[in-house]
Design a protein around this motif. Sequence first.
Motif, mmCIF file in Angstrom:
data_model
loop_
_atom_site.group_PDB
_atom_site.id
_atom_site.type_symbol
_atom_site.label_atom_id
_atom_site.label_comp_id
_atom_site.label_asym_id
_atom_site.label_seq_id
_atom_site.Cartn_x
_atom_site.Cartn_y
_atom_site.Cartn_z
ATOM 1 N N CYS A 110 0.835 -1.210 0.000
ATOM 2 C CA CYS A 110 0.000 0.000 0.000
ATOM 3 C C CYS A 110 0.870 1.261 0.000
ATOM 4 C CB CYS A 110 -0.933 -0.018 1.207
ATOM 5 S SG CYS A 110 -0.110 0.311 2.778
ATOM 6 N N CYS A 113 2.900 1.912 3.242
ATOM 7 C CA CYS A 113 4.085 1.058 3.406
ATOM 8 C C CYS A 113 5.199 1.478 2.442
ATOM 9 C CB CYS A 113 3.720 -0.410 3.186
ATOM 10 S SG CYS A 113 2.864 -1.156 4.589
ATOM 11 N N THR A 131 4.765 -4.889 4.869
ATOM 12 C CA THR A 131 3.345 -5.251 4.826
ATOM 13 C C THR A 131 2.618 -4.541 5.966
ATOM 14 O OG1 THR A 131 3.497 -7.093 6.373
ATOM 15 C CG2 THR A 131 3.859 -7.623 4.059
ATOM 16 N N CYS A 132 1.302 -4.495 5.892
ATOM 17 C CA CYS A 132 0.479 -4.059 7.023
ATOM 18 C C CYS A 132 -0.872 -4.761 6.875
ATOM 19 C CB CYS A 132 0.346 -2.533 7.062
ATOM 20 S SG CYS A 132 -0.685 -1.833 5.770
ATOM 21 N N CYS A 135 -2.147 -4.562 3.256
ATOM 22 C CA CYS A 135 -1.397 -4.973 2.069
ATOM 23 C C CYS A 135 -0.458 -6.148 2.333
ATOM 24 C CB CYS A 135 -0.594 -3.788 1.535
ATOM 25 S SG CYS A 135 0.883 -3.405 2.491
ATOM 26 N N ARG A 173 -1.294 0.907 12.526
ATOM 27 C CA ARG A 173 -1.762 0.330 11.260
ATOM 28 C C ARG A 173 -1.471 -1.171 11.202
ATOM 29 N NH1 ARG A 173 1.587 2.675 8.087
ATOM 30 N NH2 ARG A 173 2.310 1.084 6.660
HETATM 31 ZN ZN LIG Z 1 0.663 -1.575 3.824
#
Ligand SMILES: [Zn+2]
Length: 326
Positions: A110, A113, A131-132, A135, A173
């Motif tokens: 995303c 990120c 990543t989060c 995403c 997040r």
């Molecule tokens: Zn992300």
Amino acid sequence: MPARRITLRGRVQGCGVRPAIARLAAERGLAGSVWNSPRGVVVELLGSEDALIRFRETLPRALPAVAAVDGWEESEIDSDAFQPRDGFEIRASDREGEAAAIVPADLATCPSCLAEAADPTDRRFGYAFMTCTDCGPRYSIVRSMPYDRAATTMSPFAPCASCQAEYLDPRNRRFHSQTNACEACGPRLRLYEADGRQVAVDDAAFERAASAIASGRVLGVLGIGGYQLLVDATQPQAVRTLRERKGRYSKPLAILVADLADARRFAAIGPREAETLTSAANPIVVLERVTGALTPEQLDALVGPLDTLGVMLPSTALHQQLATRL
Ligand SMILES: [Zn+2]
Ligand SMILES: [Zn+2]
């Protein structure tokens, strides 16, 4: 006080649904818990009728955009035996029962990120595997449902203290992000020579990979879901080498660019094209070429006689780092 159980079906795992529900329930002052089950996501709530109604009304808007609820069942449950009576928790997944939850799709990294990966002051600066909850890989790493870290190829990587703190913080997040990792605790970037020797890791691997591409070599990148072969698109000889090795003499090849501004140098991009290029599916978009951006020889090697050009934005921080170093 009434107690309810809600089961959400559809694409509800691996996309931040549990943390979103936990945040909303805490805001509304509801006690209870949420967990993944083979059927979907189950929420149990205890609170006033008013708070329950408001929870139900705001839930669809509170869910992450990538979630897709196909169905919703609600039932009253015994409030006397309800646990916990205070606070809201994310519980361990229930692995019993027939699987009905949809395996989550891989999502391109995303914008938040990617911004962190490009920020020298961020602790994940230059990390390839950002990543989060919004995403990152899901389908490519999950071994069984429900979707949990232990059921993915991330299971050997125990989170460090910083990553664990993010995981436990509802305002973060990465609250309950199953893929949460950093360079200290997660997968590392490794570069191998064609003979299998490991020659560099992390930042040095980026540097060396970028200079290999710049010198006309072919780089194999294990991205999300498979390998990609990358060469410098502005070097017709490098493109021809790739075509010979793959036995693909005429199929058009797409270019990878660092960002939308970079893409505009090569192709005509309106609002619809921009939206498609930046969507979480991260497709290759076939676009009208900007004349003069590439020489006739470069174009001939890439797309032959076509007057269109396939363009893709970085699908991961790994691709972003490579694209910006070239
Ligand atoms: Zn992300
Ligand atoms: Zn970490």
